[in-house]
Write a protein that holds these residues in place. Structure first.
Motif, short mmCIF file in Angstrom:
data_model
loop_
_atom_site.label_atom_id
_atom_site.label_comp_id
_atom_site.label_asym_id
_atom_site.label_seq_id
_atom_site.Cartn_x
_atom_site.Cartn_y
_atom_site.Cartn_z
N SER A 68 0.84 -1.20 0.00
CA SER A 68 0.00 0.00 0.00
C SER A 68 0.87 1.25 0.00
CB SER A 68 -0.89 0.03 1.24
OG SER A 68 -1.79 -1.04 1.24
N SER A 69 0.33 2.30 -0.56
CA SER A 69 1.07 3.57 -0.57
C SER A 69 1.07 4.19 0.81
CB SER A 69 0.43 4.53 -1.57
OG SER A 69 -0.82 4.98 -1.09
N GLU A 70 1.92 5.16 1.00
CA GLU A 70 2.00 5.86 2.28
C GLU A 70 0.66 6.55 2.59
OE1 GLU A 70 4.39 9.57 4.33
OE2 GLU A 70 5.31 8.55 2.63
N ALA A 71 0.03 7.12 1.57
CA ALA A 71 -1.26 7.79 1.76
C ALA A 71 -2.33 6.79 2.22
CB ALA A 71 -1.70 8.47 0.48
N GLU A 72 -2.34 5.60 1.62
CA GLU A 72 -3.32 4.58 2.01
C GLU A 72 -3.11 4.13 3.45
OE1 GLU A 72 -4.34 2.38 -2.21
OE2 GLU A 72 -2.46 1.88 -1.20
N ARG A 73 -1.87 3.94 3.83
CA ARG A 73 -1.58 3.54 5.22
C ARG A 73 -1.97 4.64 6.19
NH1 ARG A 73 2.95 1.74 2.53
NH2 ARG A 73 4.22 3.42 3.35
N TYR A 74 -1.77 5.89 5.79
CA TYR A 74 -2.13 7.02 6.64
C TYR A 74 -3.65 7.09 6.83
CZ TYR A 74 -2.24 11.80 8.43
OH TYR A 74 -2.46 12.90 9.21
N VAL A 75 -4.40 6.96 5.75
CA VAL A 75 -5.87 6.98 5.81
C VAL A 75 -6.38 5.77 6.60
CG1 VAL A 75 -7.97 6.84 4.42
CG2 VAL A 75 -6.13 8.38 3.74
#
Length: 141
Positions: A68-75
């Protein structure tokens, strides 16, 4: 308790001071009818809140998979926080203590306003659709 004054500006530009305590009092008055309805129908609401929390946890799992992208992990963190909040709210509902739920919601709103706003938004959409479904099916008389 913090009772500092906040200046609210109206559309006309006039400023009106209001205390944090008054804002909290108004917020509780605004949510009181909703909380009373939820308590009245808690046996019907709790399974839906639990299902919504489960959906949020599934969304978190989906977003935090390997690759997963960093943005997906953050969300995904927001999904988990919202699910945790819903699970805690379900526990408060099951305790059948309206003051415990009100205190819990106040504490959560103060500690994590953005998570409470997001959870409220998602729950509002969810219960709006649920209400529309109930009205169409004629389940409530």
């Amino acid at each position: 308790m913090n009772d500092e004054s906040i200046n609210l500006e109206s559309e006309s530009g006039a400023k009106s001071p209001i205390t944090v305590t008054k804002l909290k009092e108004y917020g509780l008055k605004a949510y009181k009818p909703l909380i009373e309805v939820v308590y009245k129908y808690q046996d019907e609401f709790t399974p839906y809140l639990s299902a919504l929390a489960k959906g949020l946890e599934g969304g978190k799992e989906s977003l935090s998979r390997e690759g997963s992208s960093e943005a997906e992990r953050y969300v995904a963190q927001f999904f988990q926080q919202a699910a945790d909040g819903l699970n805690q709210a379900c526990q408060k509902l099951e305790s059948k203590d309206i003051n415990a739920l009100t205190s819990f919601l106040s504490e959560q709103a103060e500690a994590r306003p953005s998570v409470m706003f997001s959870t409220s938004y998602i729950a509002g959409i969810f219960f709006g659709r649920l209400g529309r479904h109930v009205a169409r099916k004629g389940i409530v008389h």
